[in-house]
Motif scaffolding. Structure first.
Motif, PDB file in Angstrom:
ATOM      1  N   PHE A 156       0.843  -1.188   0.000  1.00 51.68           N
ATOM      2  CA  PHE A 156       0.000   0.000   0.000  1.00 51.68           C
ATOM      3  C   PHE A 156       0.883   1.245   0.000  1.00 51.68           C
ATOM      4  O   PHE A 156       1.673   1.451   0.922  1.00 51.68           O
ATOM      5  N   ASN A 158       0.331   4.996   0.286  1.00 57.28           N
ATOM      6  CA  ASN A 158      -0.826   5.782   0.698  1.00 57.28           C
ATOM      7  C   ASN A 158      -0.619   7.287   0.622  1.00 57.28           C
ATOM      8  O   ASN A 158       0.507   7.771   0.541  1.00 57.28           O
ATOM      9  N   LYS A 170      -7.754  -0.449   3.495  1.00 63.52           N
ATOM     10  CA  LYS A 170      -7.106  -1.404   2.602  1.00 63.52           C
ATOM     11  C   LYS A 170      -6.690  -2.664   3.356  1.00 63.52           C
ATOM     12  O   LYS A 170      -6.850  -3.787   2.868  1.00 63.52           O
ATOM     13  N   SER A 232      -1.590  -1.242  -4.185  1.00 63.79           N
ATOM     14  CA  SER A 232      -2.694  -0.286  -4.162  1.00 63.79           C
ATOM     15  C   SER A 232      -2.122   1.088  -3.862  1.00 63.79           C
ATOM     16  O   SER A 232      -1.397   1.265  -2.873  1.00 63.79           O
ATOM     17  N   THR A 234      -2.831   5.399  -3.598  1.00 60.52           N
ATOM     18  CA  THR A 234      -3.720   6.553  -3.507  1.00 60.52           C
ATOM     19  C   THR A 234      -2.866   7.803  -3.586  1.00 60.52           C
ATOM     20  O   THR A 234      -1.929   7.963  -2.792  1.00 60.52           O
ATOM     21  N   ASN A 257      -4.226  -1.375  -8.122  1.00 63.74           N
ATOM     22  CA  ASN A 257      -5.428  -0.580  -7.865  1.00 63.74           C
ATOM     23  C   ASN A 257      -5.008   0.869  -7.649  1.00 63.74           C
ATOM     24  O   ASN A 257      -4.126   1.153  -6.836  1.00 63.74           O
ATOM     25  N   GLU A 490     -12.336  -0.099  -4.439  1.00 68.70           N
ATOM     26  CA  GLU A 490     -12.048  -0.541  -3.083  1.00 68.70           C
ATOM     27  C   GLU A 490     -13.355  -0.677  -2.323  1.00 68.70           C
ATOM     28  O   GLU A 490     -14.394  -0.158  -2.746  1.00 68.70           O
ATOM     29  N   ALA A 496     -14.574  -6.162  -1.856  1.00 66.73           N
ATOM     30  CA  ALA A 496     -13.169  -5.775  -1.686  1.00 66.73           C
ATOM     31  C   ALA A 496     -12.249  -6.978  -1.637  1.00 66.73           C
ATOM     32  O   ALA A 496     -11.057  -6.867  -1.960  1.00 66.73           O
TER      33      ALA A 496
END
Length: 525
Positions: A156, A158, A170, A232, A234, A257, A490, A496
């Motif tokens: 992740f 983030n 997540k 993933s 963001t 993702n 998500e 998920a």
């Protein structure tokens, strides 16, 4: 000059301090240094291998129900340490108590939700996807699609705005799926993520390698990913492009993702009136979305579409409410809106406002009001700013540039068809909210806008008291969006889990499929 201590990383089942002086974390209101982070010198390959081989194996040995119990235990640990998290959030992110709750309590709530969802899956170790399908006339030979946890790690990367929720929204479905987690929090607000992980590790809840945290530079993290891993992200669309083009994704087919920039919209029914309930609901929600977490939410309202006849009324009503928003040091109880997370973000937001002003008029500028208990020369505070465009069809940057702060642009439309077209010029968003007293209009708007948004949030008088908010991401609903929003998905309840599982078709006799089904559970959304 004394420097702050380095926050340790947890990798390879042990705490490790990075090399060098590290990168400092600051209080964005007071400007004081709080801590430092560094990932320099870490053996990333060994850490990823440990998580993949030790953490993953131990998690997969448990059933969904047993892993759900681990999530429930994590919830208890986090709840016991909430006061410390609030103090860290105020110091490192400049958030008010109310805004800190969105992040901290939102993350804990999401963990609790998945603990309950996982408990219902019981002793199963695989998921059945759909019904059996005959392969021919004779029913003895059939196919059953199943979902099994991927034998890899979940990385992740983030964003800075949600150091708690961004981790747990997540991690909850990943850990429930049986996939170990390695989180790389955004440097500016890494302290809260690191502290939460530390509390969970110290509580000895999870198997070694199931949860790791790397603070500091992300250099080398993507290089460690192997075919059965997932990543993933963001953050910005620019960084998302780098991740998508990395060999791990482009060549090794690592599942990816992305949640990126998003010009989310609010739409007022063309039949609304200035003294009507739908109008008041829109005004209230726009103000809330501009000011909660100082507008630093990927789901915040950025463009507000109203019928041309209501443009001036909307500008006045929103401005009047924004004028009551006190900005400054979140430690002062009279402050309603704290700071941005850093001086760099303040510079970015001010530059973004200047960019948008090339195509928009200023309808409200709160910068003339003095900050509360804060030095304007030091604090990363930016007052709410409402811009406006009477001719948004002629605009370009207003539909392309997201200013990640307490900024929104009011836009006039002449027909609902034009409003839909203008909203779609955002090229894909996380959420669009619709304000109306007419269920038929709400339904038609949802069908029209759904394909361009991950979520359509409809607010009407009958749900005014119970609706969860345009920008609040709830674990039972999908979070993500097409196009420039990243194309990711998500949450959405048990949906998920799909990201952390691999689907395969088992073609076998009915007897064999009966045995398989005994250790699995049907996945129901």
């Amino acid at each position: 000059m004394t420097t702050s201590p380095l926050l340790p990383n947890h990798l390879g089942g042990q705490w490790q301090t990075g090399n060098g002086a590290g990168t400092p974390l600051f209080d964005p209101v007071l400007g004081t240094e709080l801590a430092r982070v560094s990932s320099a010198g870490l053996d990333l390959a060994a850490g990823f291998a440990f998580a993949r081989e030790q953490g993953g194996k131990a998690l997969r040995a448990l059933s969904y129900g047993e892993r759900a119990a681990l999530l429930a235990a994590i919830v208890k640990v986090l709840q016991a340490n909430r006061d410390a998290y609030y103090e860290i959030a105020t110091a490192n992110a400049g958030t008010t108590t109310k805004d800190s709750a969105v992040d901290i309590d939102g993350g804990i709530f999401t963990l609790g939700y998945y603990a309950k969802q996982g408990e219902a899956l019981g002793s199963a170790r695989a998921l059945l996807d759909g019904e059996r399908i005959r392969m021919g006339k004779d029913p003895v030979f059939q196919t059953q699609h199943i979902l099994q946890p991927t034998h890899g790690v979940a990385l992740f990367i983030n964003a800075f705005n949600f150091p708690s929720w961004g981790l747990w929204e997540k991690a909850a479905p990943a850990l429930l799926s049986g996939v170990p987690v390695i989180v790389k929090p955004a440097t500016a607000t890494a302290w809260l993520t690191q502290r939460m992980v530390k509390d969970v590790i110290d509580a000895n809840i999870l198997p070694p390698g199931a949860l790791s945290v790397v603070c500091g530079s992300s250099a080398g993290l993507m290089d460690q990913l192997q075919p059965f891993d997932v990543v993933s992200f963001t953050g910005s669309a620019e960084t998302a492009r780098i991740i998508r083009s990395h060999p791990a994704v482009a060549e090794r087919s690592v599942r990816c993702n992305i949640e990126a920039d998003s010009l989310n919209s609010a739409l007022l029914d063309p039949a609304a009136t200035a003294d009507g309930e739908a109008f008041n609901l829109l005004v209230s929600e726009v103000v809330r979305e501009m000011t909660v977490k100082s507008g630093q939410k990927c789901t915040a309202i950025r463009r507000v579409f109203v019928p041309r006849a209501l443009y001036d009324a909307a500008a006045q009503a929103i401005g009047a409410r924004l004028a009551k928003t006190s900005v400054g040091n979140p430690r002062n109880e009279s402050v309603r809106m704290g700071s941005l997370v850093s001086a760099e973000q303040k510079t970015s937001v001010l530059e973004g406002i200047a960019t948008l002003r090339a195509e928009a008029e200023v309808l409200f500028d709160g910068s003339s009001a003095a900050l509360v208990d804060a030095d304007a020369a030091v604090a990363a505070c930016v007052a709410p700013t409402l811009l406006g465009s009477r001719e948004p069809a002629k605009a370009k940057v207003l539909h392309e540039v997201e200013v990640f702060g307490p900024v929104a642009t009011l836009m006039a439309y002449d027909s609902i068809g034009q409003a839909y077209e203008l909203i779609r010029r955002g090229e894909g968003s996380l959420v669009c909210s619709v304000y109306s007293t007419d269920p038929a209009f709400t339904a038609s708007a949802a069908l029209e806008l759904g394909s361009a948004h991950g979520r359509v949030h409809a607010i009407s008088p009958d749900v005014a008291a119970s609706q969860t908010g345009h920008g609040n991401v709830m674990p039972m609903s999908l979070h993500g969006g097409p196009g420039r929003a990243g194309g990711g998905e998500e949450l959405g309840g048990l949906r998920a889990l799909g990201f952390y599982h691999r689907r395969s078709a088992v073609q076998a006799s009915s007897a064999a499929l009966d045995v398989l089904a005994a250790s699995a559970v049907a996945l129901k959304f």
